[in-house]
Design a protein around this motif. Structure first.
Motif, PDB file in Angstrom:
ATOM      1  N   ALA A 157      -7.976   2.526  14.478  1.00 39.95           N
ATOM      2  CA  ALA A 157      -6.528   2.606  14.229  1.00 39.95           C
ATOM      3  C   ALA A 157      -6.005   3.889  14.873  1.00 39.95           C
ATOM      4  O   ALA A 157      -6.450   4.985  14.548  1.00 39.95           O
ATOM      5  N   THR A 158      -5.072   3.731  15.798  1.00 38.72           N
ATOM      6  CA  THR A 158      -4.615   4.889  16.560  1.00 38.72           C
ATOM      7  C   THR A 158      -3.467   5.641  15.895  1.00 38.72           C
ATOM      8  O   THR A 158      -3.374   6.852  16.025  1.00 38.72           O
ATOM      9  N   LEU A 159      -2.617   4.942  15.179  1.00 45.22           N
ATOM     10  CA  LEU A 159      -1.475   5.597  14.538  1.00 45.22           C
ATOM     11  C   LEU A 159      -1.863   6.120  13.159  1.00 45.22           C
ATOM     12  O   LEU A 159      -2.543   5.436  12.394  1.00 45.22           O
ATOM     13  N   ARG A 160      -1.400   7.324  12.862  1.00 47.03           N
ATOM     14  CA  ARG A 160      -1.733   7.943  11.577  1.00 47.03           C
ATOM     15  C   ARG A 160      -1.232   7.100  10.400  1.00 47.03           C
ATOM     16  O   ARG A 160      -1.932   6.938   9.403  1.00 47.03           O
ATOM     17  N   MET A 161      -0.035   6.572  10.516  1.00 45.02           N
ATOM     18  CA  MET A 161       0.546   5.747   9.447  1.00 45.02           C
ATOM     19  C   MET A 161      -0.283   4.479   9.232  1.00 45.02           C
ATOM     20  O   MET A 161      -0.552   4.091   8.094  1.00 45.02           O
ATOM     21  N   THR A 162      -0.704   3.853  10.317  1.00 42.02           N
ATOM     22  CA  THR A 162      -1.527   2.642  10.218  1.00 42.02           C
ATOM     23  C   THR A 162      -2.845   2.961   9.520  1.00 42.02           C
ATOM     24  O   THR A 162      -3.293   2.206   8.652  1.00 42.02           O
ATOM     25  N   ARG A 163      -3.476   4.073   9.915  1.00 38.13           N
ATOM     26  CA  ARG A 163      -4.735   4.473   9.275  1.00 38.13           C
ATOM     27  C   ARG A 163      -4.528   4.683   7.782  1.00 38.13           C
ATOM     28  O   ARG A 163      -5.337   4.239   6.965  1.00 38.13           O
ATOM     29  N   GLY A 164      -3.441   5.337   7.413  1.00 40.09           N
ATOM     30  CA  GLY A 164      -3.163   5.594   6.002  1.00 40.09           C
ATOM     31  C   GLY A 164      -2.975   4.321   5.200  1.00 40.09           C
ATOM     32  O   GLY A 164      -3.526   4.168   4.113  1.00 40.09           O
ATOM     33  N   VAL A 165      -2.203   3.395   5.756  1.00 41.63           N
ATOM     34  CA  VAL A 165      -1.949   2.120   5.063  1.00 41.63           C
ATOM     35  C   VAL A 165      -3.239   1.325   4.918  1.00 41.63           C
ATOM     36  O   VAL A 165      -3.548   0.803   3.835  1.00 41.63           O
ATOM     37  N   LEU A 166      -4.013   1.228   5.994  1.00 41.29           N
ATOM     38  CA  LEU A 166      -5.256   0.451   5.946  1.00 41.29           C
ATOM     39  C   LEU A 166      -6.280   1.070   4.995  1.00 41.29           C
ATOM     40  O   LEU A 166      -6.933   0.354   4.224  1.00 41.29           O
ATOM     41  N   LYS A 167      -6.415   2.380   5.031  1.00 42.09           N
ATOM     42  CA  LYS A 167      -7.379   3.030   4.123  1.00 42.09           C
ATOM     43  C   LYS A 167      -6.948   2.902   2.667  1.00 42.09           C
ATOM     44  O   LYS A 167      -7.781   2.726   1.787  1.00 42.09           O
ATOM     45  N   THR A 168      -5.631   2.944   2.423  1.00 41.82           N
ATOM     46  CA  THR A 168      -5.135   2.743   1.062  1.00 41.82           C
ATOM     47  C   THR A 168      -5.427   1.312   0.592  1.00 41.82           C
ATOM     48  O   THR A 168      -5.822   1.103  -0.561  1.00 41.82           O
ATOM     49  N   ALA A 169      -5.243   0.345   1.486  1.00 44.97           N
ATOM     50  CA  ALA A 169      -5.529  -1.057   1.135  1.00 44.97           C
ATOM     51  C   ALA A 169      -7.012  -1.253   0.840  1.00 44.97           C
ATOM     52  O   ALA A 169      -7.379  -1.943  -0.122  1.00 44.97           O
ATOM     53  N   VAL A 170      -7.876  -0.646   1.640  1.00 43.52           N
ATOM     54  CA  VAL A 170      -9.327  -0.754   1.396  1.00 43.52           C
ATOM     55  C   VAL A 170      -9.684  -0.099   0.065  1.00 43.52           C
ATOM     56  O   VAL A 170     -10.428  -0.669  -0.738  1.00 43.52           O
ATOM     57  N   LEU A 171      -9.148   1.077  -0.189  1.00 43.74           N
ATOM     58  CA  LEU A 171      -9.422   1.765  -1.457  1.00 43.74           C
ATOM     59  C   LEU A 171      -8.958   0.926  -2.642  1.00 43.74           C
ATOM     60  O   LEU A 171      -9.679   0.782  -3.634  1.00 43.74           O
ATOM     61  N   ALA A 172      -7.755   0.364  -2.546  1.00 42.47           N
ATOM     62  CA  ALA A 172      -7.236  -0.470  -3.639  1.00 42.47           C
ATOM     63  C   ALA A 172      -8.133  -1.687  -3.873  1.00 42.47           C
ATOM     64  O   ALA A 172      -8.446  -2.024  -5.021  1.00 42.47           O
ATOM     65  N   ALA A 173      -8.566  -2.340  -2.793  1.00 45.15           N
ATOM     66  CA  ALA A 173      -9.432  -3.511  -2.930  1.00 45.15           C
ATOM     67  C   ALA A 173     -10.763  -3.136  -3.565  1.00 45.15           C
ATOM     68  O   ALA A 173     -11.261  -3.840  -4.466  1.00 45.15           O
ATOM     69  N   VAL A 174     -11.344  -2.031  -3.139  1.00 44.33           N
ATOM     70  CA  VAL A 174     -12.632  -1.593  -3.693  1.00 44.33           C
ATOM     71  C   VAL A 174     -12.487  -1.270  -5.178  1.00 44.33           C
ATOM     72  O   VAL A 174     -13.302  -1.708  -5.996  1.00 44.33           O
ATOM     73  N   VAL A 175     -11.456  -0.532  -5.543  1.00 47.18           N
ATOM     74  CA  VAL A 175     -11.255  -0.162  -6.945  1.00 47.18           C
ATOM     75  C   VAL A 175     -11.034  -1.397  -7.813  1.00 47.18           C
ATOM     76  O   VAL A 175     -11.641  -1.543  -8.878  1.00 47.18           O
ATOM     77  N   VAL A 176     -10.174  -2.312  -7.368  1.00 46.00           N
ATOM     78  CA  VAL A 176      -9.895  -3.529  -8.151  1.00 46.00           C
ATOM     79  C   VAL A 176     -11.167  -4.358  -8.321  1.00 46.00           C
ATOM     80  O   VAL A 176     -11.484  -4.823  -9.433  1.00 46.00           O
ATOM     81  N   LEU A 177     -11.935  -4.540  -7.253  1.00 44.18           N
ATOM     82  CA  LEU A 177     -13.158  -5.339  -7.345  1.00 44.18           C
ATOM     83  C   LEU A 177     -14.225  -4.676  -8.208  1.00 44.18           C
ATOM     84  O   LEU A 177     -14.945  -5.358  -8.953  1.00 44.18           O
ATOM     85  N   ILE A 178     -14.329  -3.361  -8.147  1.00 45.27           N
ATOM     86  CA  ILE A 178     -15.290  -2.656  -9.005  1.00 45.27           C
ATOM     87  C   ILE A 178     -14.899  -2.807 -10.475  1.00 45.27           C
ATOM     88  O   ILE A 178     -15.739  -3.109 -11.324  1.00 45.27           O
ATOM     89  N   VAL A 179     -13.623  -2.622 -10.778  1.00 42.07           N
ATOM     90  CA  VAL A 179     -13.169  -2.742 -12.173  1.00 42.07           C
ATOM     91  C   VAL A 179     -13.370  -4.165 -12.684  1.00 42.07           C
ATOM     92  O   VAL A 179     -13.951  -4.379 -13.763  1.00 42.07           O
ATOM     93  N   LEU A 180     -12.917  -5.157 -11.926  1.00 41.35           N
ATOM     94  CA  LEU A 180     -13.059  -6.550 -12.371  1.00 41.35           C
ATOM     95  C   LEU A 180     -14.526  -6.969 -12.478  1.00 41.35           C
ATOM     96  O   LEU A 180     -14.933  -7.620 -13.445  1.00 41.35           O
ATOM     97  N   GLY A 181     -15.333  -6.605 -11.482  1.00 42.80           N
ATOM     98  CA  GLY A 181     -16.749  -6.963 -11.511  1.00 42.80           C
ATOM     99  C   GLY A 181     -17.476  -6.332 -12.681  1.00 42.80           C
ATOM    100  O   GLY A 181     -18.293  -6.974 -13.347  1.00 42.80           O
ATOM    101  N   THR A 182     -17.190  -5.070 -12.947  1.00 44.33           N
ATOM    102  CA  THR A 182     -17.826  -4.381 -14.069  1.00 44.33           C
ATOM    103  C   THR A 182     -17.406  -5.010 -15.392  1.00 44.33           C
ATOM    104  O   THR A 182     -18.237  -5.207 -16.289  1.00 44.33           O
ATOM    105  N   LEU A 183     -16.129  -5.340 -15.518  1.00 41.49           N
ATOM    106  CA  LEU A 183     -15.662  -6.007 -16.745  1.00 41.49           C
ATOM    107  C   LEU A 183     -16.362  -7.356 -16.946  1.00 41.49           C
ATOM    108  O   LEU A 183     -16.756  -7.692 -18.059  1.00 41.49           O
ATOM    109  N   VAL A 184     -16.506  -8.121 -15.886  1.00 41.73           N
ATOM    110  CA  VAL A 184     -17.170  -9.425 -15.994  1.00 41.73           C
ATOM    111  C   VAL A 184     -18.608  -9.256 -16.452  1.00 41.73           C
ATOM    112  O   VAL A 184     -19.080  -9.944 -17.354  1.00 41.73           O
TER     113      VAL A 184
END
Length: 150
Positions: free
Chosen positions: A100-127
């Motif tokens: 990702a060449t643009l700083r804004m794009t990198r920020g958005v994509l990394k935030t999306a990855v972090l959100a997905a990882v956190v949500v999946l860890i929380v849901l998986g652990t609860l299950v």
């Protein structure tokens, strides 16, 4: 003839300043360590599920319910879940930083990855820790056959 000293290419003229924790180094170390531990966890998981007992034909709702009732397998599965998701999220972060060449794009994509990882860890652990194959108060005809033994 006079001897001339040529500085090595790309050598810094002054040493780099230490700016605290080197997160890239620790991310690199984490990827190697978690990869080794994940190999052990995954092959242990596969060996227990596929090689011991009746093999793949024994894997059904009752088998999974029985495994998730045992604290050893709960922690085994949670360790595998956490390590795999953080390992994959860190790998995605590295790819985003590389491509990702643009700083804004990198920020958005990394935030999306972090959100997905956190949500999946929380849901998986609860299950894993709240799974109950025989919930109380449910009609008997909707429950699996293994619940009749209770």
């Amino acid at each position: 003839m006079t001897a001339t000293t040529i500085e090595a290419p790309r050598s810094p003229s002054r040493p780099a300043k230490s700016r605290g924790v080197n997160w890239e180094k620790w991310g690199w170390i984490y990827m190697r360590a978690s990869g080794v531990v994940l190999i052990v966890l995954i092959f242990g998981h596969l060996f227990f599920n596929l090689m011991l007992g009746d093999g793949i034909s024994a894997i059904d709702f009752g088998f999974v319910g029985g495994k998730l009732a045992d604290p050893f397998w709960q922690w085994w599965d949670v360790a595998m879940l956490w390590l795999a998701l953080i390992h994959g999220g860190n790998g995605m972060r590295t790819l985003i930083n590389d491509y990702a060449t643009l700083r804004m794009t990198r920020g958005v994509l990394k935030t999306a990855v972090l959100a997905a990882v956190v949500v999946l860890i929380v849901l998986g652990t609860l299950v894993v820790f709240t799974f109950d194959p025989c919930p109380a108060g449910q009609p008997a005809d909707l429950l699996p056959a293994l619940c009749a033994a209770r």
